[in-house]
Design a protein around this motif. Structure first.
Motif, mmCIF file in Angstrom:
data_model
loop_
_atom_site.group_PDB
_atom_site.id
_atom_site.type_symbol
_atom_site.label_atom_id
_atom_site.label_comp_id
_atom_site.label_asym_id
_atom_site.label_seq_id
_atom_site.Cartn_x
_atom_site.Cartn_y
_atom_site.Cartn_z
ATOM 1 N N ILE A 142 -9.888 -10.709 0.438
ATOM 2 C CA ILE A 142 -9.847 -9.321 -0.114
ATOM 3 C C ILE A 142 -9.740 -8.452 1.431
ATOM 4 O O ILE A 142 -9.175 -7.126 0.843
ATOM 5 N N VAL A 143 -10.082 -8.963 2.310
ATOM 6 C CA VAL A 143 -10.016 -8.194 3.615
ATOM 7 C C VAL A 143 -8.380 -7.862 3.873
ATOM 8 O O VAL A 143 -7.758 -6.977 4.301
ATOM 9 N N LEU B 117 -7.061 -5.410 1.423
ATOM 10 C CA LEU B 117 -7.183 -4.007 1.827
ATOM 11 C C LEU B 117 -6.310 -3.659 2.976
ATOM 12 O O LEU B 117 -5.813 -2.688 3.025
ATOM 13 N N LEU C 198 -2.985 -2.838 1.584
ATOM 14 C CA LEU C 198 -3.049 -1.670 0.687
ATOM 15 C C LEU C 198 -3.203 -0.487 1.626
ATOM 16 O O LEU C 198 -2.382 0.815 1.500
ATOM 17 N N LEU C 199 -4.086 -0.624 2.582
ATOM 18 C CA LEU C 199 -4.398 0.699 3.297
ATOM 19 C C LEU C 199 -3.363 0.713 4.567
ATOM 20 O O LEU C 199 -3.486 1.909 5.165
ATOM 21 N N THR C 200 -2.930 -0.285 5.153
ATOM 22 C CA THR C 200 -2.109 -0.324 6.520
ATOM 23 C C THR C 200 -0.736 -0.606 6.341
ATOM 24 O O THR C 200 -0.105 0.171 6.707
ATOM 25 N N THR D 188 2.741 -0.595 -2.699
ATOM 26 C CA THR D 188 2.771 -1.953 -3.045
ATOM 27 C C THR D 188 4.068 -2.299 -3.369
ATOM 28 O O THR D 188 4.872 -1.611 -4.204
ATOM 29 N N LEU E 264 -3.704 -6.318 -4.515
ATOM 30 C CA LEU E 264 -3.682 -5.140 -3.885
ATOM 31 C C LEU E 264 -2.733 -4.621 -3.419
ATOM 32 O O LEU E 264 -2.513 -3.567 -2.962
#
Length: 493
Positions: free
Chosen positions: A310-311, A314, A317-319, A343, A422
């Motif tokens: 999950i990390v 993320l 998705l965010l970086t 994405t 994600l």
């Protein structure tokens, strides 16, 4: 009595049985252990195992089978109106089970007594309000019939738990007493204990085999049921994935090809990233790095394997996604306009490749280090350089194991879900553009089984067909890799 208390009592009896059995063996031999057939500890273990193992086996079997029996008894009494209101018998039984668990929770937290839970007869609104106060959320279709069935569910479960407690503790006491009375200097305790441990080891091996068999059979049966409801040709060769559950309009198109393509595309991108980096890192750490560098670099590299997926999702998705948009999107650094959103296949593939690096590097490093030193010495003795030895001797000798490491990484990539959800999006499409959003088989399995699904509908059963397809695909990949391993192993032996 709760399972924890039952297990604790059985284990306590086993501990007491060990010391009592050991002491009895010594006392019957007059305190001289040389008169015993076996060491005193074997007599203690015999008493402990004879009392604990049958009781715990019965406890496990009863715990697994009791819910099936209770649900079958309750399901037979669900009125047709309740089934029609819920949509299916499975959903109606789910609501009954949820209400029964809510009543149990309310009793545990002191919101009501056990007698009040058994005789509860207020209307559904009051029941939801009372259980809502203790943190139990119920659906809006709770009726008096559902409440009555939930009370029956609790009643049968309580009777079953009581009978189980009596039988388990009775068997534990009877087994302990039997083994205690059988203890004597001539009793072959060591042989009995070793046979018992052998049977336990055999049982553990059988559990692994039976678990695999159960998984495969569950996939097969549900896949057959799905193919009875949905045409196989449209499923295996359809190019459109558009599920639509009952009541949400339209018919469903369940073609698997877009999902398979997304799975393969993302896995290929991930392997393109992970295999070269992981393999080169393994070669450097095993052949060129100093002991100090290796002792620092290898643990740091393996930290990547301990990061939750999950990390990684993320991070994608965010970086990584926004970074790729800044480079390949409209108005980006290159100004090519290939990427519309964060994405995409490339986003998930890059992050998944980073996640797979330690799988490839650690296994390849261990495999390269297992190559006999004599092969290195022979190559160097014939005048080859270090790099020639690595390229022409060590890597060919370690190739079967390296292929296995790459296969493990490929299987890990095919089965990944969170990074895909994600980082790659949820669009099922056939496209060669790595900057398009796509999805995989595993992501759709999760989405199809999310919520209270009607497992008699094709839209829910398709998840098992997807799982079966993925299982067959992975099995074929394993067979192909095994063929490659055997071919090269014969060449270099």
């Amino acid at each position: 009595m709760s399972l924890l208390w039952i297990v604790s009592i059985v284990l306590a009896l086993a501990v007491v049985g060990y010391f009592v059995g050991r002491q009895r063996a010594l006392s019957t031999a007059g305190g001289d252990h040389r008169k015993l057939h076996s060491l005193p500890s074997y007599y203690g273990f015999n008493v402990a195992l004879t009392g604990a193992v049958p009781a715990l086996l019965l406890l496990v079997a009863w715990t697994l089978l009791q819910p099936l029996y209770v649900e079958s008894r309750v399901a037979a009494n669900i009125p047709a109106e309740t089934i029609e209101a819920a949509g299916s018998q499975g959903l109606a039984l789910t609501e009954v089970r949820r209400l029964a668990n809510g009543l149990d929770l309310a009793v545990e937290r002191g919101a009501m007594t056990a007698e009040e839970a058994r005789s509860l007869s207020t209307d559904a609104t009051d029941v939801r309000e009372q259980l809502g106060e203790v943190g139990v959320a119920l659906g809006s279709n709770v009726s008096s019939e559902t409440l009555s069935l939930a009370q029956r569910y609790r009643s049968i479960s309580a009777i079953g738990t009581t009978v189980m407690t009596v039988l388990v503790l009775g068997i534990a006491l009877a087994g302990t007493a039997y083994a205690f009375m059988k203890t004597s200097p001539t009793f072959r305790a060591r042989n009995t204990v070793e046979r018992g441990v052998l049977m336990l080891l055999l049982g553990a091996a059988c559990i692994a085999i039976l678990t695999t068999l159960g998984i495969v059979l569950s996939l097969i049966f549900n896949t057959i049921e799905f193919l009875r409801l949905y045409p196989a040709a449209e499923f295996f060769f359809g190019t459109t994935w558009s599920p639509s559950f009952t009541g949400r309009g339209g018919g469903s198109e369940l073609g698997i090809l877009p999902l398979l393509w997304g799975t393969l595309y993302i896995s290929i991108v991930a392997l393109i990233v992970a295999v070269p980096i992981g393999l080169f890192a393994a070669i450097y750490l095993s052949e060129y790095a100093s002991p100090t560098v290796r002792s620092i670099a290898k643990p740091l590299l393996e930290v990547l394997a301990g990061i939750p997926t999950i990390v990684y999702g993320l991070f994608a998705l965010l970086t990584v996604g926004p970074l790729l948009v800044d480079v390949f999107g409209d108005g980006g650094l290159l100004g090519v306009g290939w990427m519309d959103g964060g994405t995409a296949v490339m986003t998930a593939g890059l992050v998944m490749g980073i996640m797979l690096i330690p799988f490839v590097s650690s296994l390849s490093d261990d495999i390269i280090n297992s190559v006999p030193q004599s092969m290195r010495d022979g190559s160097l003795g014939l005048g080859a350089t270090h790099s020639e030895t690595v390229r022409q001797v060590i890597l060919p000798a370690a190739l079967p194991g390296i292929v296995g490491a790459i296969l493990l990484a490929a299987s890990r990539a095919i089965g990944e879900t969170m990074i895909v959800v994600l980082g790659a999006g949820a669009a099922a499409r056939l496209s060669l553009n790595p900057f398009d959003a796509m999805t995989t088989v595993t992501a759709k399995i999760v989405s199809q089984l999310t919520g209270d699904a009607d497992f008699t509908s094709p839209e829910a059963l398709v998840a098992f067909a997807l799982g079966m397809t993925l299982f067959v695909f992975t099995l074929g990949l394993n067979v192909f890799a095994l063929w490659i391993v055997r071919r090269y192993r014969e060449q270099y032996e």
